[in-house]
Scaffold this active site. Structure first.
Site, mmCIF file in Angstrom:
data_model
loop_
_atom_site.group_PDB
_atom_site.id
_atom_site.type_symbol
_atom_site.label_atom_id
_atom_site.label_comp_id
_atom_site.label_asym_id
_atom_site.label_seq_id
_atom_site.Cartn_x
_atom_site.Cartn_y
_atom_site.Cartn_z
ATOM 1 N N LYS A 193 38.088 -120.969 -40.889
ATOM 2 C CA LYS A 193 38.720 -121.869 -39.923
ATOM 3 C C LYS A 193 39.453 -121.097 -38.836
ATOM 4 O O LYS A 193 39.714 -121.616 -37.756
ATOM 5 C CB LYS A 193 39.687 -122.810 -40.646
ATOM 6 N N SER A 207 25.237 -132.286 -38.292
ATOM 7 C CA SER A 207 25.996 -133.341 -37.633
ATOM 8 C C SER A 207 26.746 -132.748 -36.451
ATOM 9 O O SER A 207 27.209 -131.604 -36.509
ATOM 10 C CB SER A 207 26.993 -133.932 -38.642
ATOM 11 N N GLU A 255 27.214 -141.659 -37.327
ATOM 12 C CA GLU A 255 26.143 -140.789 -36.844
ATOM 13 C C GLU A 255 24.943 -140.840 -37.799
ATOM 14 O O GLU A 255 23.792 -140.916 -37.373
ATOM 15 C CB GLU A 255 26.645 -139.347 -36.700
ATOM 16 N N CYS A 280 36.114 -126.588 -50.620
ATOM 17 C CA CYS A 280 37.329 -125.988 -50.040
ATOM 18 C C CYS A 280 38.352 -125.598 -51.097
ATOM 19 O O CYS A 280 39.134 -124.670 -50.900
ATOM 20 C CB CYS A 280 37.988 -126.950 -49.076
ATOM 21 N N CYS A 324 31.404 -129.719 -41.587
ATOM 22 C CA CYS A 324 32.854 -129.539 -41.615
ATOM 23 C C CYS A 324 33.274 -128.214 -42.229
ATOM 24 O O CYS A 324 34.454 -127.901 -42.285
ATOM 25 C CB CYS A 324 33.535 -130.697 -42.322
ATOM 26 N N GLU A 384 30.987 -139.424 -38.660
ATOM 27 C CA GLU A 384 29.794 -138.858 -39.278
ATOM 28 C C GLU A 384 28.973 -139.940 -39.983
ATOM 29 O O GLU A 384 27.749 -139.918 -39.966
ATOM 30 C CB GLU A 384 30.210 -137.758 -40.272
ATOM 31 N N GLU A 414 33.919 -123.427 -27.900
ATOM 32 C CA GLU A 414 33.682 -124.880 -27.791
ATOM 33 C C GLU A 414 34.930 -125.673 -28.141
ATOM 34 O O GLU A 414 34.984 -126.874 -27.883
ATOM 35 C CB GLU A 414 32.567 -125.324 -28.753
ATOM 36 N N GLU A 453 36.760 -120.494 -36.468
ATOM 37 C CA GLU A 453 36.381 -121.764 -35.857
ATOM 38 C C GLU A 453 37.353 -122.148 -34.738
ATOM 39 O O GLU A 453 36.939 -122.581 -33.658
ATOM 40 C CB GLU A 453 36.361 -122.858 -36.926
#
Ligand code: FMN
Ligand code: SF4
Ligand code: SF4
Ligand code: SF4
Ligand code: SF4
Ligand code: FES
Lengths: 391, 599
Positions: free
Chosen positions: B372, B333, B289, B529, B313, B286, B380, B375
């Site tokens: 999560k 990102s 990036e 988190c 994230c 990242e 994907e 996710e």
């Protein structure tokens, strides 16, 4: 019951009379007075709110005036949802200008620029005419350089939206749920700004007090219940309708006038009011010292099943509770299902005593007037017509 | 504390107390150590005053008053335990239970339920009321891979509704209907996986009962552990090590990293690895990036490169963005979250190194997060050719496994993570706190550009730390290396937001052009988190502050504080990935997003 001396039966014609009173002239004469003097007159008159709770109107105006936050609002509560009540509709239909003037005088007194009429959804048929009249009235205000205008907001159709804080929520586009109090509307009402909210009828009386003077108003009624009030008479009566009567008469006088000769009980104050059986008619005064009423008087004769009457009320509350607070949301269902269970013999008659206790606790712990008042019909009907509930 | 506030004197149970005006009766009573039960009240939320279990008697008042919703006034006399109060309170609890499907033994909240606790305190076993539970409410909504909603356990306290609108600005849950039909519902009562819900789980953290819970997968995990043909790897997110203890008898704010690793080994995982490793990897990808984007946007004037770049994230935040600000998706990102970087690497890099077949690896993650779970199931997320992460457990589920395994947590000896993919830097650890990704990224990016450490004492970039909802900071580049000369003297504007309501504010400021940033970190949950929807319950600002302190202490104690200095990171680039943003990195570690509808 109170043993204060009861007044005689007397029909009055203040609200609807139109001969001596041109509302706009009442406005004109009073706009020359100081705001505080108007408020003092309303306080002096002893007028109490006609929407049910009976708060002294003049004090409500004074408290709101004394607040510093801006802007302030004047709201006319025309939600009229109490079963058996239809007087506000009649007033708005026949003498709307008197309501407008009451709002304008209130606005002038407390320093508000905006007045809003919260009109019950079912009364939308009045809208067109009211708006036309308002357009004219607002123009008259402008001509007089009074920085105040009135508009109408259509209600959502829920009974609870007549409760003042739920009404504000609804007007603000939120779900109609009552708020915590305090703060009261006089400090945080519509848009959380200082607000006077008055019933339609209350506002007409303010106009008339400004017209006739407080002394004239005080000639009527009793110490605790000044003046007169509009009653919606329904049920087992040959002459159902709207009547303006002096406050303070006994229920027996009332029944003599309106009953059909076979009256068994009267529900005073609509579904959320008290049920008075025949044996208490004599001792019951209609007014704040006895049993107050928002105007609804439902008369029942001996052919009526009081179980059905109570069942209807409980169904009404079970459905119309906003549902947010535990005592009311669940309590109403328990009362309804509870009397059904007793009727069917699935619960012992003594279960009615558990339910009465529940109703009393709902009165103590519910968040708003709706849940708090279910005990009124419940306990008064169960106490006085226990056999009819059980058998 | 006395910023022009008056003190108000009152008595509670005849004991005098003075508190600031505006204080509720509840807080005044707590000051005197009188406990008043509450259900709808939650310290993170606006007052509701709807459950009525907190009613108290005020001398002279006709009705009881809700102590959570009533401010004190001068001379008030309050009684918290009068006969009237006790009877009303008991009625409230009995009424709640009468519309409640109280099958506690089958309920995930059994033993940790606020309603159950009150029911036992008030001994309402013999309650008299009729059963009102609606049969159709008994079928839970399990459409979402993250959140389970069981209306038959809902007490209508509206904590979830307030959480979802006040803290998260999502409003996936709302109160509908009135009277006996009143419910907490999604839009048109659609399944949770079909509405704007971000799966953040903040409502779960605040639901007092078993009405909103995570979808639990611990049985699947036990099955995999017990299957000898499977190699189970488990990764643990940064915030688990500072939260887990709370569910196992330890005070908030205690780090239990070593015991957690020991417990997972005792439970029987074949390999206990660290999401912090892929947090470091995320920083490499990242950070690179970001620098690439800056170059493309500022030097090459490439129109399709969007700034500010935003972190990706936090899967709750990502889904929020897909629903609410789809036009800003190009700003996200392309990096997967650390969990989802770990997933494909476990089934490729790790498998190769260990001589395992990907199909035999069961990849489990322990996360402070419910989003999560969603996710991991996104289509994907199958870069390895398999579902990259097979099961996601919350911190709470892990605690439950520890208990089921009969492990005495507090007496465990600390153990170290396995290798490979078990080593991390302090930068990876602070991913667990709001501002942590930003700080970690700056530590690395600044050094890439200048060859020097970030100009902050002990590498602590304090301006991006803290609990302010939106924070911004500037950092000026001095001494850029030749290849980054375009950044010499440039001031990077960065912003950090946590909790989706704050994220929304920030996004609106970005969209309107009111604020211009280069890099934005958003964490979906309040506090980041560490306050995630999978963390131990209860939560409050106090608890989140204690957890944040533990995270930064853990960072400070780490021998390596910067992601690029993690030797395992250097090794994976040497042996496997090549360099950040390489072709292989793109295949395994980067992803794309899709716009979603709001209704
Ligand atoms: C459930 C409920 C419904 C109510 N409905 C009405 C109504 O329809 N009209 C009304 O004027 N007041 C209604 N009230 C009373 C209002 O809350 C408020 O007290 C009143 O509008 C104040 O006006 P007043 O002082 O002129 O009576 C209701 C109260 C409750 C608790
Ligand atoms: S008493 Fe009934 S109507 Fe009033 S707030 Fe409670 S649930 Fe709503
Ligand atoms: S929500 Fe609480 S009271 Fe209800 S079943 Fe679960 S543990 Fe029992
Ligand atoms: S998981 Fe998050 S977004 Fe979904 S309903 Fe709960 S609070 Fe709202
Ligand atoms: S789902 Fe939980 S938090 Fe939401 S209203 Fe029901 S009990 Fe309260
Ligand atoms: S905790 Fe006070 S009303 Fe619910």
């Amino acid at each position: 019951m109170e043993t204060a001396e009861a007044k005689n039966f007397k029909k009055v014609d203040i609200i609807f009379e139109c001969q001596d009173c041109k509302p706009i002239e009442v406005l004109d004469t009073n706009l020359e007075r100081k705001p505080d003097d108007i408020i003092l007159d309303i306080i002096d008159s002893g007028l109490k709110g006609r929407g049910g709770a009976g708060f002294p109107t003049g004090l409500k105006w004074k408290f709101t005036k004394n607040e510093t936050a801006e802007p302030k609002y004047v709201i006319c509560n025309a939600d009229e949802g109490e079963p058996g009540t239809f007087k506000d509709r009649e007033i708005l239909d026949r003498v709307p200008e008197k309501v407008f003037v009451g709002m304008a005088l209130c606005g002038y007194s407390i320093g508000a620029k905006e007045g809003i009429i919260y009109l019950r959804g079912e009364y939308n048929f009045l809208l067109k005419d009211l708006n036309k009249k308002l357009e004219k009235f607002n123009k008259q205000l402008k001509d007089r350089n009074l920085d105040f205008s009135i508009s109408i907001k259509s209600g959502s159709g829920a009974y609870i939206c007549g409760e003042e804080s739920a009404l504000f929520e609804s007007m603000e586009g939120k779900r109609g749920e009552p708020r915590n109090k305090p703060p009261y509307p006089t400090t945080e009402g519509y848009n959380f700004k200082p607000t006077v909210i008055n019933n339609v009828e209350t506002l007409v009386y303010t106009t008339m007090i400004c017209n006739l003077g407080p002394d004239k108003f005080k000639e009527l009624g009793t110490k605790d219940s000044r003046g007169s009030k509009v009653f919606s008479v329904s049920g087992d009566t040959p002459i159902a309708g709207i009547y303006e009567l002096e406050l303070g008469m006994s229920l027996s006088t009332f029944v003599e006038e309106f009953g059909d000769g076979d009256t068994k009980s009267v529900q005073v104050g609509g579904a959320s009011g008290h049920c008075v059986p025949r044996k208490y008619f004599e001792d019951t005064i209609i007014g704040f010292e006895g049993i107050p009423t928002g105007g609804s008087m439902m008369i029942f004769n001996s052919t009526r099943s009081m179980y059905n009457v109570l069942h209807d009320y409980l169904e009404f509350f079970t459905e119309e509770s906003c549902g947010q607070c535990t005592p009311c949301r669940v309590g109403c269902q328990q009362l309804l299902k509870g009397i059904e269970a007793v009727k069917r013999g699935e619960r012992k008659p003594s279960y009615l005593d558990d339910l009465k206790k529940l109703a009393s606790n709902m009165n103590l712990s519910a968040k708003c007037g709706l849940g708090q008042s279910v005990a009124n019909p419940f306990n008064s009907i169960v106490d006085n017509f226990r056999e009819e509930i059980i058998y | 504390m006395s910023n022009n506030k008056y003190l108000v004197n009152l008595t509670v149970n005849n004991k005098p107390v003075s508190v600031e005006e505006g204080t509720t009766i509840l807080d005044a009573a707590r000051k005197l150590k009188f406990k008043i039960p509450t259900l709808c009240h939650h310290p993170d939320l606006h007052v509701a005053g709807n459950c009525r279990v907190c009613v108290v008697e005020q001398k002279g008042a006709r009705n009881l008053v809700a102590s959570c919703a009533t401010p004190v006034s001068e001379g008030m006399e309050i009684y918290t335990n009068s006969a009237k109060v006790r009877e009303s309170r008991k009625h409230v609890i009995e009424l709640l239970l009468s519309e409640h499907n109280a099958d506690c033994t089958k309920c995930i909240k059994n033993g940790r339920c606020e309603l159950q606790e009150l029911a036992s305190e008030y001994r309402v076993g013999d309650h008299v009321f009729l059963d009102l539970v609606d049969e159709k409410d008994k079928i839970p909504d399990i459409s979402s891979p993250s959140i389970q909603k069981d209306d038959s356990k809902c007490i209508r306290c509206q904590r979830c509704v307030r959480t979802c609108s006040e803290l998260q600005a999502v409003s996936a849950l709302a109160v509908v209907n009135k009277g006996d039909e009143q419910r907490v519902s999604t839009f048109l009562n659609k399944p949770l996986d079909d509405v704007v819900c971000t799966n953040c789980g903040q409502c779960v953290n605040r639901c007092p009962t078993g009405a909103l819970t995570e979808r639990a997968y611990l049985d699947n995990v036990w099955e995999a552990i017990n299957d000898p043909s499977k190699h189970t790897v488990v990764q643990t997110a940064p915030a688990v090590r500072i939260g887990l203890g709370e569910d196992l008898g330890v005070d908030p704010g205690q780090r239990v990293t070593g015991k957690m690793v020991a417990a997972l080994k005792a439970i029987g995982f074949d390999s206990v690895l660290d999401t912090d490793f892929t947090a470091d990897l995320t920083i490499m990808e990242e950070g690179t990036e970001l620098l690439t984007r800056l170059k493309e946007a500022l030097v090459d004037n490439n129109e399709s490169t969007k700034l500010p770049m935003m972190t990706s994230c936090s899967p709750g935040w990502v889904k929020f963005q897909e629903h609410m600000f789809p036009e800003l998706l190009p700003n996200l990102s392309s990096c997967k979250s650390p969990q989802q970087m770990f997933g494909p690497l476990a089934k490729t890099y790790y498998a190769q190194k260990k001589g395992l077949k990907a199909e035999n690896i069961v990849s489990v993650s322990v996360m402070p997060c419910t989003a999560k779970k969603f996710e991991a199931e996104r289509p994907e997320m199958r870069a390895s050719g398999y579902q990259d992460v097979d099961y996601v457990l919350t911190t709470r589920e892990m605690a439950m496994m520890v208990k089921q395994a009969g492990i005495e947590f507090e007496s465990l000896e600390d153990q170290n993570y396995d290798s490979i993919m078990g080593k991390s830097s302090g930068a990876g650890v602070i991913f667990g706190a709001t501002g942590g990704v930003m700080e970690a990224a700056l530590r690395t990016a600044y050094e890439i550009v200048t060859g020097e450490e970030v100009p902050f004492k002990n590498l602590n970039i304090t301006p991006v730390r803290g609990m302010e909802g939106v924070r911004d900071a500037q950092i000026t580049v001095k001494g850029a290396k030749p290849e980054w000369s375009f950044l010499e003297g440039a001031t990077l504007n960065v912003a950090v937001a946590h909790g989706l309501a704050n994220a929304k504010k920030l996004m609106q400021a970005v969209k309107s052009g009111e604020k211009e940033y280069h890099f934005i970190e958003v964490m979906g949950c309040p506090g980041g988190c560490l306050g995630g929807g999978g963390q131990p319950i209860p939560t409050s600002q106090e608890i989140r502050d204690a957890r944040a302190k533990a995270i930064y202490d853990e960072d400070a104690d780490m021998p390596i504080r910067k992601s690029h200095e993690n030797p395992e990171i250097q090794a994976i680039y040497n042996d496997f990935l090549g360099e950040p943003l390489s072709h292989k990195s793109h295949d395994l570690l980067h992803t794309h997003y899709k716009p979603r509808k709001r209704y």
